[in-house]
Design a protein around this motif. Structure first.
Motif, PDB file in Angstrom:
ATOM      1  N   GLY A  85     -16.597   2.406  34.005  1.00 56.40           N
ATOM      2  CA  GLY A  85     -17.391   1.244  34.393  1.00 56.40           C
ATOM      3  C   GLY A  85     -18.881   1.417  34.169  1.00 56.40           C
ATOM      4  N   GLU A  86     -19.423   2.534  34.609  1.00 58.14           N
ATOM      5  CA  GLU A  86     -20.875   2.757  34.513  1.00 58.14           C
ATOM      6  C   GLU A  86     -21.319   3.219  33.129  1.00 58.14           C
ATOM      7  OE1 GLU A  86     -23.207   2.153  36.908  1.00 58.14           O
ATOM      8  OE2 GLU A  86     -21.547   1.271  38.055  1.00 58.14           O
ATOM      9  N   TYR A  87     -20.475   4.047  32.480  1.00 60.68           N
ATOM     10  CA  TYR A  87     -20.876   4.622  31.206  1.00 60.68           C
ATOM     11  C   TYR A  87     -20.110   4.050  30.018  1.00 60.68           C
ATOM     12  CZ  TYR A  87     -23.258   7.901  34.231  1.00 60.68           C
ATOM     13  OH  TYR A  87     -24.067   8.450  35.177  1.00 60.68           O
ATOM     14  N   GLY A  88     -19.142   3.180  30.286  1.00 58.78           N
ATOM     15  CA  GLY A  88     -18.400   2.527  29.214  1.00 58.78           C
ATOM     16  C   GLY A  88     -17.534   3.452  28.385  1.00 58.78           C
ATOM     17  N   LEU A  89     -17.108   4.572  28.970  1.00 56.77           N
ATOM     18  CA  LEU A  89     -16.284   5.512  28.216  1.00 56.77           C
ATOM     19  C   LEU A  89     -14.865   4.968  28.052  1.00 56.77           C
ATOM     20  CD1 LEU A  89     -17.327   8.983  29.679  1.00 56.77           C
ATOM     21  CD2 LEU A  89     -18.166   7.848  27.631  1.00 56.77           C
ATOM     22  N   SER A  90     -14.257   5.293  26.929  1.00 58.79           N
ATOM     23  CA  SER A  90     -12.880   4.878  26.656  1.00 58.79           C
ATOM     24  C   SER A  90     -11.912   5.768  27.430  1.00 58.79           C
ATOM     25  CB  SER A  90     -12.594   4.998  25.158  1.00 58.79           C
ATOM     26  OG  SER A  90     -12.617   6.370  24.779  1.00 58.79           O
ATOM     27  N   ARG A  91     -10.632   5.375  27.419  1.00 60.10           N
ATOM     28  CA  ARG A  91      -9.610   6.215  28.073  1.00 60.10           C
ATOM     29  C   ARG A  91      -9.553   7.583  27.420  1.00 60.10           C
ATOM     30  NH1 ARG A  91      -4.755   1.901  28.516  1.00 60.10           N
ATOM     31  NH2 ARG A  91      -5.129   1.943  26.291  1.00 60.10           N
ATOM     32  N   ALA A  92      -9.700   7.629  26.100  1.00 63.34           N
ATOM     33  CA  ALA A  92      -9.665   8.914  25.401  1.00 63.34           C
ATOM     34  C   ALA A  92     -10.837   9.794  25.830  1.00 63.34           C
ATOM     35  CB  ALA A  92      -9.682   8.702  23.889  1.00 63.34           C
ATOM     36  N   ALA A  93     -12.035   9.215  25.959  1.00 65.50           N
ATOM     37  CA  ALA A  93     -13.208   9.986  26.373  1.00 65.50           C
ATOM     38  C   ALA A  93     -13.049  10.485  27.809  1.00 65.50           C
ATOM     39  CB  ALA A  93     -14.470   9.139  26.245  1.00 65.50           C
ATOM     40  N   ILE A  94     -12.492   9.657  28.671  1.00 59.84           N
ATOM     41  CA  ILE A  94     -12.249  10.071  30.055  1.00 59.84           C
ATOM     42  C   ILE A  94     -11.205  11.193  30.077  1.00 59.84           C
ATOM     43  CG2 ILE A  94     -11.343   9.330  32.302  1.00 59.84           C
ATOM     44  CD1 ILE A  94     -12.578   6.547  31.651  1.00 59.84           C
ATOM     45  N   SER A  95     -10.196  11.089  29.218  1.00 59.63           N
ATOM     46  CA  SER A  95      -9.189  12.149  29.124  1.00 59.63           C
ATOM     47  C   SER A  95      -9.822  13.458  28.669  1.00 59.63           C
ATOM     48  CB  SER A  95      -8.073  11.734  28.169  1.00 59.63           C
ATOM     49  OG  SER A  95      -7.365  10.634  28.684  1.00 59.63           O
ATOM     50  N   TRP A  96     -10.750  13.375  27.705  1.00 63.13           N
ATOM     51  CA  TRP A  96     -11.445  14.590  27.260  1.00 63.13           C
ATOM     52  C   TRP A  96     -12.262  15.202  28.400  1.00 63.13           C
ATOM     53  CZ3 TRP A  96     -10.009  17.550  23.622  1.00 63.13           C
ATOM     54  CH2 TRP A  96      -9.420  17.062  22.469  1.00 63.13           C
ATOM     55  N   PHE A  97     -12.835  14.354  29.243  1.00 62.76           N
ATOM     56  CA  PHE A  97     -13.557  14.857  30.417  1.00 62.76           C
ATOM     57  C   PHE A  97     -12.612  15.697  31.282  1.00 62.76           C
ATOM     58  CE2 PHE A  97     -14.476  14.444  34.924  1.00 62.76           C
ATOM     59  CZ  PHE A  97     -15.781  14.917  34.990  1.00 62.76           C
ATOM     60  N   PHE A  98     -11.398  15.190  31.518  1.00 63.89           N
ATOM     61  CA  PHE A  98     -10.439  15.919  32.352  1.00 63.89           C
ATOM     62  C   PHE A  98      -9.883  17.154  31.643  1.00 63.89           C
ATOM     63  CE2 PHE A  98     -10.531  12.089  34.940  1.00 63.89           C
ATOM     64  CZ  PHE A  98     -10.564  12.657  36.204  1.00 63.89           C
ATOM     65  N   VAL A  99      -9.808  17.121  30.308  1.00 61.51           N
ATOM     66  CA  VAL A  99      -9.423  18.327  29.573  1.00 61.51           C
ATOM     67  C   VAL A  99     -10.446  19.423  29.837  1.00 61.51           C
ATOM     68  CG1 VAL A  99      -9.252  19.340  27.250  1.00 61.51           C
ATOM     69  CG2 VAL A  99      -8.116  17.163  27.749  1.00 61.51           C
ATOM     70  N   LEU A 100     -11.731  19.092  29.751  1.00 64.16           N
ATOM     71  CA  LEU A 100     -12.783  20.088  29.999  1.00 64.16           C
ATOM     72  C   LEU A 100     -12.766  20.546  31.460  1.00 64.16           C
ATOM     73  CD1 LEU A 100     -15.689  18.551  27.910  1.00 64.16           C
ATOM     74  CD2 LEU A 100     -14.318  20.568  27.386  1.00 64.16           C
ATOM     75  N   LEU A 101     -12.509  19.636  32.372  1.00 61.15           N
ATOM     76  CA  LEU A 101     -12.420  19.997  33.792  1.00 61.15           C
ATOM     77  C   LEU A 101     -11.272  20.980  34.003  1.00 61.15           C
ATOM     78  CD1 LEU A 101     -13.520  19.341  36.687  1.00 61.15           C
ATOM     79  CD2 LEU A 101     -11.685  17.654  36.821  1.00 61.15           C
ATOM     80  N   GLY A 102     -10.104  20.668  33.441  1.00 61.67           N
ATOM     81  CA  GLY A 102      -8.953  21.553  33.571  1.00 61.67           C
ATOM     82  C   GLY A 102      -9.181  22.903  32.898  1.00 61.67           C
ATOM     83  N   ALA A 103      -9.858  22.886  31.749  1.00 61.10           N
ATOM     84  CA  ALA A 103     -10.159  24.154  31.065  1.00 61.10           C
ATOM     85  C   ALA A 103     -11.072  25.011  31.934  1.00 61.10           C
ATOM     86  CB  ALA A 103     -10.806  23.878  29.705  1.00 61.10           C
ATOM     87  N   GLY A 104     -12.022  24.374  32.606  1.00 61.76           N
ATOM     88  CA  GLY A 104     -12.881  25.108  33.526  1.00 61.76           C
ATOM     89  C   GLY A 104     -12.089  25.724  34.673  1.00 61.76           C
ATOM     90  N   PHE A 105     -11.138  24.996  35.212  1.00 64.06           N
ATOM     91  CA  PHE A 105     -10.296  25.529  36.284  1.00 64.06           C
ATOM     92  C   PHE A 105      -9.446  26.683  35.779  1.00 64.06           C
ATOM     93  CE2 PHE A 105     -10.234  21.246  38.648  1.00 64.06           C
ATOM     94  CZ  PHE A 105     -11.307  21.645  39.438  1.00 64.06           C
TER      95      PHE A 105
END
Length: 177
Positions: free
Chosen positions: A156-176
């Protein structure tokens, strides 16, 4: 899937409730690891199960990215929900084939649904477990706000696509991991 096909928010909410109700498998897996591990191996094995959970946080969003690409993207979110239904079924089949029950049932067992709620209240009788449960509840509440809220903010705020949001969670999971 049916909630999307039928455009039923009620069916979608019921399915979310069912998923949440059966979502305690990580805790069950930790209990199994604690039971079957020797004292020397227990911490290492708990680390392995945490790593498996973290890697799931990487592979899951990658699967969403794949299912949002051609040719699946034409079907909307339905392939994601189908995958979300198939994966637990594969998990169930795997566990039924690989693991054997170690608890021997003596006599006829009748499940009393009310005992599930009374067992829940027993946890709060001991001060130590009560404080632990309050702390865990607050942690899970914060994590729930984050995991449920961050996609809305990123989209909503940054207009990211579902794919971009998924990449965010990929990086989050990789960090974990």
């Amino acid at each position: 899937v049916l909630s999307i096909v039928w455009s039923s928010i009620l069916l979608f909410m019921i399915s979310r409730f069912v998923v949440g109700f059966f979502g305690g498998s990580f805790s069950v897996a930790q209990a199994v690891i604690a039971d079957i591990s020797s004292p020397e191996d227990k911490m290492r094995n708990m680390g392995w199960i945490s790593l498996a959970g973290s890697l799931g946080m990487v592979v899951g969003p990658l699967l969403i990215i794949l299912l949002n690409s051609e040719p699946f993207s034409q079907l909307g979110p339905i392939p994601i929900f189908i995958a979300a239904a198939i994966l637990p079924l594969l998990n169930l089949i795997f566990f039924k084939r690989v693991f054997q029950e170690t608890y021997a049932i003596k006599g006829k067992v009748r499940f009393d649904f009310s005992k599930a709620f009374t067992a829940f209240t027993v946890v709060f009788m001991d001060v130590r477990t009560r404080l632990l449960m309050i702390g865990l509840f607050l942690f899970e509440l914060g994590w729930g706000f984050y995991v449920q809220g961050i996609p809305m903010i990123l989209g909503g705020e940054y207009g990211l696509s579902r794919a971009a949001i998924s990449w965010f969670f990929v990086l989050l999971g990789a960090g974990f991991s």
